[in-house]
Write an enzyme that holds these catalytic residues in place. Structure first.
Site, PDB file in Angstrom:
ATOM      1  N   CYS A  44       0.832  -1.203   0.000  1.00 48.25           N
ATOM      2  CA  CYS A  44       0.000   0.000   0.000  1.00 48.25           C
ATOM      3  C   CYS A  44       0.870   1.259   0.000  1.00 48.25           C
ATOM      4  CB  CYS A  44      -0.942  -0.007   1.199  1.00 48.25           C
ATOM      5  SG  CYS A  44      -2.094  -1.400   1.144  1.00 48.25           S
ATOM      6  N   THR A  45       2.000   1.190   0.677  1.00 51.82           N
ATOM      7  CA  THR A  45       2.923   2.327   0.693  1.00 51.82           C
ATOM      8  C   THR A  45       3.516   2.540  -0.700  1.00 51.82           C
ATOM      9  OG1 THR A  45       3.421   2.002   3.034  1.00 51.82           O
ATOM     10  CG2 THR A  45       5.032   3.256   1.740  1.00 51.82           C
TER      11      THR A  45
END
Length: 151
Positions: A44-45
């Site tokens: 997600c980062t």
């Protein structure tokens, strides 16, 4: 899951500052609406940082970028500050939009089955119609794939 050509499900959710944001606020411009599992996790980062790196290209095309997860507004605030994310992050702990868009699904990880958000991106046109559905996107290439699609 809504399909291309159907009306995008409407929602109003708080952004990282707690301000209500509605999908209808963006009528008249394209929206990239991406659902992701959790702030500050590796995939997600990478996905968020890829959108941040491409943000100027989206802005030049007058395309809004909105990320949605079940995380709290406080979590979104920290995530946005830590990675200098310039786009909108919406908090959906009650899964209002997550379920309306059909991205709350069974997932298998290391042989275990659980429910969670399946990383999915929707491109919504200026009239609020879903133009393209991108299921199970790759975090590293999602932003670039969308820019390529938009031309």
């Amino acid at each position: 899951m809504p399909e291309a050509g159907s009306k995008a499900p409407q929602f109003t959710l708080p952004d990282k500052d707690g301000n209500p944001v509605s999908l209808s606020d963006f009528l008249g411009r394209k929206v990239v609406l991406y659902f992701y599992p959790k702030d500050n996790t590796p995939g997600c980062t990478r996905q968020a940082c890829a959108f941040a790196a491409a943000f100027d290209a989206f802005r030049e095309k007058n395309v809004a970028v909105i990320g949605v997860s079940k995380d709290s507004t406080a979590s979104h605030q920290k995530f946005a500050d830590k990675y200098d994310l310039p786009f909108i992050l919406l908090s959906d702990p009650e899964r209002q939009a997550i379920e309306a868009y059909g991205v709350w699904q069974e997932k298998k990880l290391y042989g275990k089955t659980s429910m969670g958000v399946v990383r999915t991106t929707f491109i919504i046109d200026e009239q609020g119609i879903i133009e393209k559905v991108m299921p199970k996107v790759k975090p590293d290439t999602n932003a670039a794939d969308i820019l390529e699609y938009l031309g």
